[in-house]
Motif scaffolding. Structure first.
Motif, PDB file in Angstrom:
ATOM      1  N   ASN A  36       0.901  -1.456   0.094  1.00  0.00           N
ATOM      2  CA  ASN A  36       0.013  -0.024  -0.129  1.00  0.00           C
ATOM      3  C   ASN A  36       0.915   0.716   0.499  1.00  0.00           C
ATOM      4  O   ASN A  36       0.745   2.621   1.036  1.00  0.00           O
ATOM      5  CB  ASN A  36      -0.939   0.241   1.306  1.00  0.00           C
ATOM      6  CG  ASN A  36      -1.959  -1.507   0.921  1.00  0.00           C
ATOM      7  OD1 ASN A  36      -2.460  -1.297   0.521  1.00  0.00           O
ATOM      8  ND2 ASN A  36      -2.680  -1.611   2.471  1.00  0.00           N
ATOM      9  N   TYR A 105      -7.963   8.653 -12.275  1.00  0.00           N
ATOM     10  CA  TYR A 105      -7.611   8.999 -11.346  1.00  0.00           C
ATOM     11  C   TYR A 105      -7.537  11.013 -10.390  1.00  0.00           C
ATOM     12  O   TYR A 105      -8.416  10.980  -9.686  1.00  0.00           O
ATOM     13  CB  TYR A 105      -6.788   9.148 -10.058  1.00  0.00           C
ATOM     14  CG  TYR A 105      -6.673   7.032 -10.038  1.00  0.00           C
ATOM     15  CD1 TYR A 105      -7.505   5.736 -10.643  1.00  0.00           C
ATOM     16  CD2 TYR A 105      -5.783   6.516  -9.516  1.00  0.00           C
ATOM     17  CE1 TYR A 105      -7.609   4.720 -10.337  1.00  0.00           C
ATOM     18  CE2 TYR A 105      -5.459   5.219  -9.553  1.00  0.00           C
ATOM     19  CZ  TYR A 105      -6.659   4.062 -10.199  1.00  0.00           C
ATOM     20  OH  TYR A 105      -7.010   2.764 -10.285  1.00  0.00           O
ATOM     21  N   ILE A 110      -9.348  11.680  -6.861  1.00  0.00           N
ATOM     22  CA  ILE A 110      -8.987  11.331  -6.066  1.00  0.00           C
ATOM     23  C   ILE A 110      -7.487  11.352  -6.201  1.00  0.00           C
ATOM     24  O   ILE A 110      -6.876  11.718  -7.035  1.00  0.00           O
ATOM     25  CB  ILE A 110      -8.690   8.758  -6.631  1.00  0.00           C
ATOM     26  CG1 ILE A 110     -10.534   8.730  -6.479  1.00  0.00           C
ATOM     27  CG2 ILE A 110      -8.000   8.836  -6.113  1.00  0.00           C
ATOM     28  CD1 ILE A 110     -10.259   7.049  -7.408  1.00  0.00           C
ATOM     29  N   ASP A 111      -7.224  11.437  -5.124  1.00  0.00           N
ATOM     30  CA  ASP A 111      -5.577  12.222  -4.377  1.00  0.00           C
ATOM     31  C   ASP A 111      -4.562  11.196  -4.524  1.00  0.00           C
ATOM     32  O   ASP A 111      -4.784  10.111  -4.083  1.00  0.00           O
ATOM     33  CB  ASP A 111      -5.809  12.771  -2.904  1.00  0.00           C
ATOM     34  CG  ASP A 111      -4.306  13.521  -2.481  1.00  0.00           C
ATOM     35  OD1 ASP A 111      -3.049  12.958  -3.657  1.00  0.00           O
ATOM     36  OD2 ASP A 111      -4.447  13.242  -1.333  1.00  0.00           O
ATOM     37  N   THR A 112      -3.988  11.395  -5.366  1.00  0.00           N
ATOM     38  CA  THR A 112      -2.653  10.325  -6.046  1.00  0.00           C
ATOM     39  C   THR A 112      -1.775  10.051  -5.476  1.00  0.00           C
ATOM     40  O   THR A 112      -0.729   9.081  -5.191  1.00  0.00           O
ATOM     41  CB  THR A 112      -2.044  10.397  -8.116  1.00  0.00           C
ATOM     42  OG1 THR A 112      -1.684  11.607  -7.373  1.00  0.00           O
ATOM     43  CG2 THR A 112      -3.599  10.854  -8.760  1.00  0.00           C
ATOM     44  N   ASN A 114      -2.276   9.981  -2.323  1.00  0.00           N
ATOM     45  CA  ASN A 114      -3.121   9.011  -0.976  1.00  0.00           C
ATOM     46  C   ASN A 114      -2.579   7.473  -1.470  1.00  0.00           C
ATOM     47  O   ASN A 114      -3.317   6.950  -2.101  1.00  0.00           O
ATOM     48  CB  ASN A 114      -3.914   9.062  -1.161  1.00  0.00           C
ATOM     49  CG  ASN A 114      -4.632   8.676  -0.032  1.00  0.00           C
ATOM     50  OD1 ASN A 114      -4.195   6.928   0.806  1.00  0.00           O
ATOM     51  ND2 ASN A 114      -5.467   9.017   0.982  1.00  0.00           N
ATOM     52  N   THR A 116      -2.880   4.478   0.147  1.00  0.00           N
ATOM     53  CA  THR A 116      -3.445   3.256   0.164  1.00  0.00           C
ATOM     54  C   THR A 116      -4.740   3.033  -0.588  1.00  0.00           C
ATOM     55  O   THR A 116      -5.073   1.987  -1.097  1.00  0.00           O
ATOM     56  CB  THR A 116      -3.965   3.739   1.509  1.00  0.00           C
ATOM     57  OG1 THR A 116      -2.539   3.415   2.746  1.00  0.00           O
ATOM     58  CG2 THR A 116      -4.977   2.615   2.825  1.00  0.00           C
ATOM     59  N   VAL A 117      -5.759   4.701  -0.625  1.00  0.00           N
ATOM     60  CA  VAL A 117      -6.485   4.397  -2.009  1.00  0.00           C
ATOM     61  C   VAL A 117      -6.222   4.013  -3.596  1.00  0.00           C
ATOM     62  O   VAL A 117      -6.648   3.278  -4.097  1.00  0.00           O
ATOM     63  CB  VAL A 117      -7.161   5.724  -1.622  1.00  0.00           C
ATOM     64  CG1 VAL A 117      -8.265   6.143  -3.031  1.00  0.00           C
ATOM     65  CG2 VAL A 117      -7.677   6.329  -0.565  1.00  0.00           C
ATOM     66  N   VAL A 118      -4.592   4.347  -3.703  1.00  0.00           N
ATOM     67  CA  VAL A 118      -4.434   4.102  -4.872  1.00  0.00           C
ATOM     68  C   VAL A 118      -3.982   2.760  -5.365  1.00  0.00           C
ATOM     69  O   VAL A 118      -4.246   2.322  -6.282  1.00  0.00           O
ATOM     70  CB  VAL A 118      -3.580   5.199  -5.429  1.00  0.00           C
ATOM     71  CG1 VAL A 118      -2.582   4.996  -6.641  1.00  0.00           C
ATOM     72  CG2 VAL A 118      -3.735   6.801  -5.724  1.00  0.00           C
ATOM     73  N   GLU A 120      -5.099   0.125  -3.147  1.00  0.00           N
ATOM     74  CA  GLU A 120      -6.022  -0.458  -3.358  1.00  0.00           C
ATOM     75  C   GLU A 120      -6.978  -0.551  -4.862  1.00  0.00           C
ATOM     76  O   GLU A 120      -7.200  -1.508  -4.941  1.00  0.00           O
ATOM     77  CB  GLU A 120      -7.066  -0.027  -2.318  1.00  0.00           C
ATOM     78  CG  GLU A 120      -6.680  -0.643  -0.813  1.00  0.00           C
ATOM     79  CD  GLU A 120      -7.076  -0.716   0.257  1.00  0.00           C
ATOM     80  OE1 GLU A 120      -8.567   0.851  -0.052  1.00  0.00           O
ATOM     81  OE2 GLU A 120      -6.756  -0.046   1.059  1.00  0.00           O
ATOM     82  N   LYS A 121      -7.054   0.609  -5.343  1.00  0.00           N
ATOM     83  CA  LYS A 121      -7.643   0.445  -6.244  1.00  0.00           C
ATOM     84  C   LYS A 121      -7.134  -0.480  -7.611  1.00  0.00           C
ATOM     85  O   LYS A 121      -7.534  -1.238  -7.905  1.00  0.00           O
ATOM     86  CB  LYS A 121      -7.813   1.864  -6.785  1.00  0.00           C
ATOM     87  CG  LYS A 121      -9.032   2.524  -6.814  1.00  0.00           C
ATOM     88  CD  LYS A 121      -9.039   3.565  -6.942  1.00  0.00           C
ATOM     89  CE  LYS A 121      -9.442   3.911  -7.988  1.00  0.00           C
ATOM     90  NZ  LYS A 121     -11.124   3.636  -7.553  1.00  0.00           N
TER      91      LYS A 121
END
Length: 242
Positions: A36, A105, A110-112, A114, A116-118, A120-121
Protein backbone atom coordinates in the motif's frame (compact mmCIF):
# COMPACT_ATOMS: atom_id res chain seq x y z
CA UNK A 1 42.62 -8.31 -34.00
CA UNK A 2 41.72 -4.91 -35.50
CA UNK A 3 38.15 -3.59 -35.62
CA UNK A 4 37.10 -0.69 -37.82
CA UNK A 5 35.10 1.19 -35.20
CA UNK A 6 34.07 3.92 -37.62
CA UNK A 7 31.73 1.45 -39.33
CA UNK A 8 30.35 -0.44 -36.35
CA UNK A 9 28.79 0.29 -32.97
CA UNK A 10 28.63 -1.37 -29.56
CA UNK A 11 25.99 -0.03 -27.18
CA UNK A 12 24.78 -3.11 -25.32
CA UNK A 13 26.29 -1.34 -22.30
CA UNK A 14 23.35 1.02 -21.85
CA UNK A 15 21.01 -1.73 -23.06
CA UNK A 16 22.10 -4.04 -20.22
CA UNK A 17 21.77 -1.26 -17.62
CA UNK A 18 18.29 -0.39 -18.94
CA UNK A 19 17.17 -4.04 -18.83
CA UNK A 20 18.41 -4.40 -15.26
CA UNK A 21 16.78 -1.19 -14.07
CA UNK A 22 13.55 -2.06 -15.88
CA UNK A 23 13.35 -5.43 -14.10
CA UNK A 24 14.17 -3.90 -10.71
CA UNK A 25 11.56 -1.17 -11.23
CA UNK A 26 8.87 -3.80 -11.86
CA UNK A 27 9.86 -5.70 -8.72
CA UNK A 28 9.92 -2.49 -6.68
CA UNK A 29 6.58 -1.33 -8.07
CA UNK A 30 4.77 -4.53 -7.10
CA UNK A 31 6.47 -4.64 -3.70
CA UNK A 32 5.18 -1.12 -3.03
CA UNK A 33 1.77 -2.04 -4.44
CA UNK A 34 1.28 -4.96 -2.05
CA UNK A 35 2.51 -2.79 0.84
CA UNK A 36 0.00 0.00 0.00
CA UNK A 37 2.82 2.41 -0.82
CA UNK A 38 2.05 3.22 -4.45
CA UNK A 39 1.30 6.87 -5.15
CA UNK A 40 2.25 9.58 -7.63
CA UNK A 41 1.76 7.30 -10.64
CA UNK A 42 3.22 9.88 -13.01
CA UNK A 43 6.64 9.37 -11.42
CA UNK A 44 6.42 5.60 -11.87
CA UNK A 45 5.26 6.07 -15.46
CA UNK A 46 8.29 8.20 -16.31
CA UNK A 47 10.52 5.76 -14.44
CA UNK A 48 9.36 2.94 -16.75
CA UNK A 49 9.49 5.20 -19.81
CA UNK A 50 13.21 5.99 -19.50
CA UNK A 51 14.58 2.43 -19.91
CA UNK A 52 11.66 1.58 -22.21
CA UNK A 53 12.55 4.34 -24.65
CA UNK A 54 16.26 3.50 -24.58
CA UNK A 55 15.62 -0.21 -25.20
CA UNK A 56 13.11 0.43 -27.98
CA UNK A 57 15.40 2.78 -29.90
CA UNK A 58 18.62 0.78 -29.48
CA UNK A 59 16.85 -2.53 -29.99
CA UNK A 60 15.32 -1.41 -33.27
CA UNK A 61 18.63 -0.03 -34.50
CA UNK A 62 20.52 -3.21 -33.57
CA UNK A 63 17.88 -5.47 -35.13
CA UNK A 64 17.70 -3.50 -38.37
CA UNK A 65 21.42 -2.75 -38.91
CA UNK A 66 23.18 -5.70 -37.23
CA UNK A 67 26.19 -3.67 -36.00
CA UNK A 68 27.69 -6.58 -34.05
CA UNK A 69 27.95 -8.66 -37.24
CA UNK A 70 30.83 -6.39 -38.26
CA UNK A 71 32.73 -7.74 -35.23
CA UNK A 72 31.92 -11.37 -36.02
CA UNK A 73 28.98 -11.74 -33.61
CA UNK A 74 25.83 -11.55 -35.79
CA UNK A 75 23.86 -13.82 -33.45
CA UNK A 76 24.19 -11.17 -30.71
CA UNK A 77 22.23 -8.75 -32.89
CA UNK A 78 19.27 -11.13 -32.68
CA UNK A 79 19.70 -12.04 -29.03
CA UNK A 80 20.22 -8.55 -27.64
CA UNK A 81 18.49 -6.47 -30.33
CA UNK A 82 15.15 -8.26 -30.59
CA UNK A 83 14.79 -8.97 -26.88
CA UNK A 84 15.48 -5.30 -26.17
CA UNK A 85 12.73 -4.21 -28.58
CA UNK A 86 10.28 -6.52 -26.84
CA UNK A 87 11.09 -5.38 -23.31
CA UNK A 88 11.31 -1.73 -24.34
CA UNK A 89 7.86 -1.73 -25.96
CA UNK A 90 6.37 -3.56 -22.96
CA UNK A 91 7.80 -0.96 -20.59
CA UNK A 92 6.37 1.82 -22.76
CA UNK A 93 3.01 0.05 -22.66
CA UNK A 94 3.13 0.05 -18.85
CA UNK A 95 4.06 3.73 -19.00
CA UNK A 96 0.93 4.59 -20.99
CA UNK A 97 -1.32 2.56 -18.68
CA UNK A 98 -0.01 4.17 -15.49
CA UNK A 99 -0.08 7.67 -16.97
CA UNK A 100 -3.70 7.24 -18.08
CA UNK A 101 -4.65 5.79 -14.69
CA UNK A 102 -3.12 8.79 -12.95
CA UNK A 103 -5.16 11.16 -15.12
CA UNK A 104 -8.33 9.12 -14.62
CA UNK A 105 -7.94 9.10 -10.85
CA UNK A 106 -7.45 12.87 -10.85
CA UNK A 107 -10.65 13.32 -12.90
CA UNK A 108 -12.46 11.12 -10.37
CA UNK A 109 -11.27 13.40 -7.57
CA UNK A 110 -8.87 10.81 -6.13
CA UNK A 111 -5.77 12.17 -4.44
CA UNK A 112 -3.00 10.29 -6.29
CA UNK A 113 -0.61 11.01 -3.42
CA UNK A 114 -2.84 8.87 -1.15
CA UNK A 115 -0.87 5.66 -1.51
CA UNK A 116 -3.37 3.47 0.36
CA UNK A 117 -6.33 4.39 -1.87
CA UNK A 118 -4.29 4.24 -5.09
CA UNK A 119 -2.73 0.89 -4.14
CA UNK A 120 -6.08 -0.69 -3.30
CA UNK A 121 -7.60 0.41 -6.63
CA UNK A 122 -4.58 -0.68 -8.64
CA UNK A 123 -4.45 -4.13 -7.06
CA UNK A 124 -7.95 -4.77 -8.38
CA UNK A 125 -7.50 -3.17 -11.80
CA UNK A 126 -3.92 -3.91 -12.86
CA UNK A 127 -4.26 -7.68 -13.39
CA UNK A 128 -6.95 -7.08 -16.02
CA UNK A 129 -4.94 -4.28 -17.65
CA UNK A 130 -1.61 -6.13 -17.68
CA UNK A 131 -2.91 -9.60 -18.62
CA UNK A 132 -3.14 -8.86 -22.38
CA UNK A 133 0.35 -7.32 -22.33
CA UNK A 134 1.78 -10.23 -20.36
CA UNK A 135 0.98 -12.77 -23.11
CA UNK A 136 3.62 -11.25 -25.39
CA UNK A 137 5.98 -10.99 -22.41
CA UNK A 138 5.50 -14.71 -21.68
CA UNK A 139 6.17 -15.61 -25.33
CA UNK A 140 9.41 -13.62 -25.21
CA UNK A 141 10.19 -15.34 -21.91
CA UNK A 142 10.19 -18.67 -23.74
CA UNK A 143 12.29 -17.01 -26.46
CA UNK A 144 14.86 -15.97 -23.84
CA UNK A 145 15.03 -19.57 -22.63
CA UNK A 146 15.57 -20.67 -26.25
CA UNK A 147 18.39 -18.11 -26.54
CA UNK A 148 19.94 -19.51 -23.38
CA UNK A 149 19.78 -23.03 -24.83
CA UNK A 150 21.44 -21.77 -28.01
CA UNK A 151 24.18 -20.09 -25.96
CA UNK A 152 25.13 -23.35 -24.23
CA UNK A 153 24.68 -25.49 -27.36
CA UNK A 154 26.80 -23.31 -29.65
CA UNK A 155 29.20 -21.86 -27.02
CA UNK A 156 28.13 -18.26 -27.62
CA UNK A 157 28.93 -15.03 -25.71
CA UNK A 158 32.69 -15.58 -25.30
CA UNK A 159 34.45 -12.20 -25.22
CA UNK A 160 37.52 -11.65 -27.44
CA UNK A 161 40.87 -11.91 -25.62
CA UNK A 162 41.49 -8.17 -26.21
CA UNK A 163 38.60 -7.28 -23.87
CA UNK A 164 39.62 -6.60 -20.25
CA UNK A 165 38.19 -8.88 -17.51
CA UNK A 166 35.81 -10.89 -19.73
CA UNK A 167 38.64 -11.62 -22.16
CA UNK A 168 40.44 -13.58 -19.43
CA UNK A 169 37.95 -16.39 -20.11
CA UNK A 170 38.36 -16.32 -23.90
CA UNK A 171 40.04 -19.74 -23.84
CA UNK A 172 37.19 -21.15 -21.76
CA UNK A 173 34.08 -20.29 -23.81
CA UNK A 174 31.73 -22.43 -21.73
CA UNK A 175 32.20 -20.16 -18.69
CA UNK A 176 30.67 -17.07 -20.26
CA UNK A 177 28.28 -19.18 -22.36
CA UNK A 178 26.89 -20.77 -19.20
CA UNK A 179 26.75 -17.47 -17.29
CA UNK A 180 24.92 -15.54 -20.01
CA UNK A 181 22.66 -18.45 -20.90
CA UNK A 182 21.51 -18.89 -17.30
CA UNK A 183 20.97 -15.13 -17.02
CA UNK A 184 18.80 -15.09 -20.14
CA UNK A 185 16.87 -18.19 -19.09
CA UNK A 186 16.15 -16.94 -15.55
CA UNK A 187 14.99 -13.60 -16.95
CA UNK A 188 12.68 -15.54 -19.28
CA UNK A 189 11.28 -17.64 -16.42
CA UNK A 190 10.43 -14.40 -14.64
CA UNK A 191 8.57 -13.14 -17.73
CA UNK A 192 6.49 -16.33 -17.87
CA UNK A 193 5.67 -16.13 -14.16
CA UNK A 194 4.71 -12.46 -14.55
CA UNK A 195 1.93 -13.53 -16.93
CA UNK A 196 0.81 -16.31 -14.59
CA UNK A 197 0.68 -13.88 -11.65
CA UNK A 198 -1.67 -11.41 -13.34
CA UNK A 199 -4.68 -12.13 -11.15
CA UNK A 200 -6.15 -10.44 -8.09
CA UNK A 201 -4.83 -13.13 -5.76
CA UNK A 202 -1.70 -14.66 -7.28
CA UNK A 203 0.00 -17.63 -5.70
CA UNK A 204 2.28 -16.26 -2.94
CA UNK A 205 5.03 -18.76 -3.78
CA UNK A 206 4.97 -17.98 -7.52
CA UNK A 207 4.86 -14.25 -6.80
CA UNK A 208 7.88 -14.56 -4.49
CA UNK A 209 9.80 -16.64 -7.02
CA UNK A 210 9.00 -14.07 -9.72
CA UNK A 211 10.36 -11.31 -7.46
CA UNK A 212 13.43 -13.38 -6.62
CA UNK A 213 14.15 -14.20 -10.29
CA UNK A 214 13.90 -10.60 -11.46
CA UNK A 215 15.70 -9.13 -8.46
CA UNK A 216 18.73 -11.35 -9.09
CA UNK A 217 18.72 -10.93 -12.87
CA UNK A 218 18.03 -7.19 -12.57
CA UNK A 219 21.04 -6.68 -10.32
CA UNK A 220 23.26 -8.82 -12.57
CA UNK A 221 22.16 -7.10 -15.81
CA UNK A 222 22.76 -3.68 -14.24
CA UNK A 223 26.15 -4.63 -12.81
CA UNK A 224 27.16 -6.35 -16.05
CA UNK A 225 26.28 -3.29 -18.09
CA UNK A 226 28.19 -1.00 -15.73
CA UNK A 227 31.25 -3.29 -15.88
CA UNK A 228 31.04 -3.30 -19.67
CA UNK A 229 31.54 0.46 -19.76
CA UNK A 230 35.09 -0.34 -18.66
CA UNK A 231 35.59 -3.57 -20.61
CA UNK A 232 34.17 -2.28 -23.90
CA UNK A 233 36.22 0.90 -23.74
CA UNK A 234 39.25 -1.32 -23.15
CA UNK A 235 38.28 -3.49 -26.12
CA UNK A 236 38.07 -0.41 -28.32
CA UNK A 237 41.49 0.81 -27.16
CA UNK A 238 43.05 -2.60 -27.77
CA UNK A 239 41.55 -3.09 -31.24
CA UNK A 240 41.91 0.34 -32.81
CA UNK A 241 43.40 0.24 -36.27
CA UNK A 242 46.51 2.45 -36.65
Amino acid sequence: MVIEWSTTAVYNTIMAVSVGIGLLLIVRFFSHLHANKIGHLEGWAIGFAIPGLILTITGFHMSLTWPLSKMGFPFDDIIFGESSIAFGVLLLGITVLLWRKANLYLKQGIDTSNSTVVSEKLRKELPYLLKPISYFGAAMGFALIAMGCAGVTFHLFAAPPQEPISGLFADYPMIEATFMSLLLALTGVGAILFAVNQKENPSPSLFKFNQWAWTITGIIWTAFGIMNYFTHIGLIIHTLGH
